[in-house]
Structures are given as C-alpha cells and as structure tokens.
Enzyme design. Sequence first.
Site, PDB file in Angstrom:
ATOM      1  N   GLU A  66     -48.725  -9.698  13.340  1.00 44.89           N
ATOM      2  CA  GLU A  66     -48.939 -11.138  13.187  1.00 44.89           C
ATOM      3  C   GLU A  66     -47.606 -11.889  13.212  1.00 44.89           C
ATOM      4  O   GLU A  66     -47.517 -12.998  13.736  1.00 44.89           O
ATOM      5  CB  GLU A  66     -49.711 -11.405  11.875  1.00 44.89           C
ATOM      6  N   HIS A 108     -44.743  -6.782  11.300  1.00 47.44           N
ATOM      7  CA  HIS A 108     -46.207  -6.836  11.410  1.00 47.44           C
ATOM      8  C   HIS A 108     -46.581  -7.563  12.702  1.00 47.44           C
ATOM      9  O   HIS A 108     -45.902  -8.518  13.104  1.00 47.44           O
ATOM     10  CB  HIS A 108     -46.798  -7.556  10.195  1.00 47.44           C
ATOM     11  N   GLY A 152     -58.210  -6.680  11.505  1.00 44.25           N
ATOM     12  CA  GLY A 152     -59.112  -7.767  11.123  1.00 44.25           C
ATOM     13  C   GLY A 152     -60.310  -7.925  12.045  1.00 44.25           C
ATOM     14  O   GLY A 152     -61.013  -8.934  11.995  1.00 44.25           O
ATOM     15  N   ASN A 163     -51.780  -5.098   2.121  1.00 48.65           N
ATOM     16  CA  ASN A 163     -51.103  -6.278   2.648  1.00 48.65           C
ATOM     17  C   ASN A 163     -52.043  -7.468   2.473  1.00 48.65           C
ATOM     18  O   ASN A 163     -53.017  -7.594   3.201  1.00 48.65           O
ATOM     19  CB  ASN A 163     -50.776  -6.052   4.133  1.00 48.65           C
ATOM     20  N   SER A 185     -58.564  -2.393  10.073  1.00 52.25           N
ATOM     21  CA  SER A 185     -59.957  -2.266   9.641  1.00 52.25           C
ATOM     22  C   SER A 185     -60.236  -0.974   8.879  1.00 52.25           C
ATOM     23  O   SER A 185     -61.307  -0.375   9.027  1.00 52.25           O
ATOM     24  CB  SER A 185     -60.907  -2.421  10.836  1.00 52.25           C
ATOM     25  N   LYS A 194     -51.564 -10.532   3.026  1.00 51.74           N
ATOM     26  CA  LYS A 194     -51.351 -11.609   4.010  1.00 51.74           C
ATOM     27  C   LYS A 194     -51.336 -12.964   3.288  1.00 51.74           C
ATOM     28  O   LYS A 194     -50.874 -13.032   2.155  1.00 51.74           O
ATOM     29  CB  LYS A 194     -52.397 -11.529   5.125  1.00 51.74           C
ATOM     30  N   GLU A 242     -50.275   0.200  13.552  1.00 55.20           N
ATOM     31  CA  GLU A 242     -51.405  -0.725  13.446  1.00 55.20           C
ATOM     32  C   GLU A 242     -51.764  -1.260  14.834  1.00 55.20           C
ATOM     33  O   GLU A 242     -51.124  -2.198  15.313  1.00 55.20           O
ATOM     34  CB  GLU A 242     -51.031  -1.916  12.557  1.00 55.20           C
TER      35      GLU A 242
END
Length: 254
Positions: free
Chosen positions: A101, A99, A177, A9, A217, A11, A171
């Site tokens: 985010e 996701h 991240g 991904n 990560s 992003k 996730e």
Amino acid sequence: MRKKIVAGNWKMNTNLQEGIKLAKAINEKLTTKNCDCGTTGVVIAPPFSHLYAINEVIDSDKICLTAQNCAAEEKGAYTGEISAEMLKSIGVKAVILGHSERRAYYGEISETLLKKVKLVQKNGMKPIFCCGEKLEEREAGNHFKIVENQIKEVLFELSAKDFENSIIAYEPVWAIGTGVTASAEQAQEIHAFIRKIVADKFGQELAEKKTILYGGSCKPSNAKELFAQKDIDGGLIGGASLKADDFFGIIEAI
Ligand code: 13P
C-alpha cells in the site's frame, strides 16, 4: 529452529480508544511470554497516534510493539514525518517497511526503503520488509523476478549481520484485503524461492534461520494450512488482526 511470528498490521483503522481496547484484549488473551520480534512472537502494528498509549497497556514481553512506517531521513525539516529515533524513544521494537500500500499509494521505491531499513536498524529496531507481486505480474509469470528484485534492491544491500536482523513478509498484492488467499502451495512455492535466493546470497545457514511471513487474507480458517508449509514461518495479518478473537485464532494456529 526458525522463529515463528504472527504480526497484526492494523493499517489506518481504530481510533485511540478502540485501539487501546483491542491491544488490551490481545494482551489479556496471551499467556505465553513470547515477544522478541525474532523468536516466536506476537507483533502488533497500530497507527502512529496510538503507539505511546498502547505501549503503556501491553506487556512488552508478550507483544512486540511495531510501527507501520517511518521517515527515510534522520531528522529535520520534513513536516509530517515520524523518524525511526522517535519510534525507538516511545518503545517501538520493529517497523513494517515496503508494504504494497505504501509502494502503490505513496510511491515508495527501493532506494527510499533502503534508507528506511538502515535507519530502523541504526536505532536498534527490526525491519519487517514486505514484498509481493501484483495480479498482472503473477499472470504474466513474473512473480519470482518481481519479488527477487524487491528483496535484492533493499535487503541484499545489507551486510549479512544486518540482513540477519530483518524479517521478510511475502504479501501478494492480489491477496491483500480481497478475501482471496494464495493457496498453501502457491505461498510455499514462493517462500521456498525466497529462501533459495537468500541462501545463494548469504549462505544456507542464514537462509535456514530467516523468518519469512505470509500476508494476504490470512484468517483463523486458513492459517493452519498456510503455517504448516515448510517455508512459511507465520503471518502478517491485516483485517483479521482487528478482532482479538480472530487474531488470537491465528496465533493459536501457529
Ligand atoms: P489482509 O489480511 O487484510 O488481507 O491484509 C494483509 C496485509 O496487508 C498485512 O500487511
């Protein structure tokens, strides 16, 4: 035998030239022909602006071209949106949905995600559906419930046949991240839980076939241990998917 997948991904990273270079590098490194988004597969999800051009430089039997999102409506006056049909028409095979985010910064809720999942499937593509708890939810011991509700409110609204045509990615938000990976035990525990609720809903046979990816990560140094877990069928990779060598290292781990 469950399908194994390593998905990158990207992003909101890379300009078009950098993206094409990265996609070409990954494509060149791959020797096995293994894309079907449902079998052992390598997936890349570049930004919308790159998809058409990247489709021209990758072998579609090696890499499964994926988008990071799509609109919740079919077509019409939705300025700035990209529909599932548009993605399909430029060679996209799968779409990442839900996701964390998008949930956090764009207010995406289950109701919207269900509409998106249905549109993606209607257009013959596969949703890669993300779920995962925030740190405070894990600390309060609510992570199982949170993940269960996220899956229930969207994927469990589908028929068994449509559910089969989906990929789940767990996730944990606190691992995305941050450099903090869930331990292999923590990840395995929740993957096993997800498989159990799938079995309760759709039966053991379907649950055994369901691909469940881990994201957060994940890097070449920890991928092997994560992927060795019984219920972890690959990874959804952010940062480490932006360097061909790192991404390839993770592919090798599987
Ligand atoms: P990182 O691998 O950068 O933690 O991101 C994971 C992720 O969000 C993939 O969708």
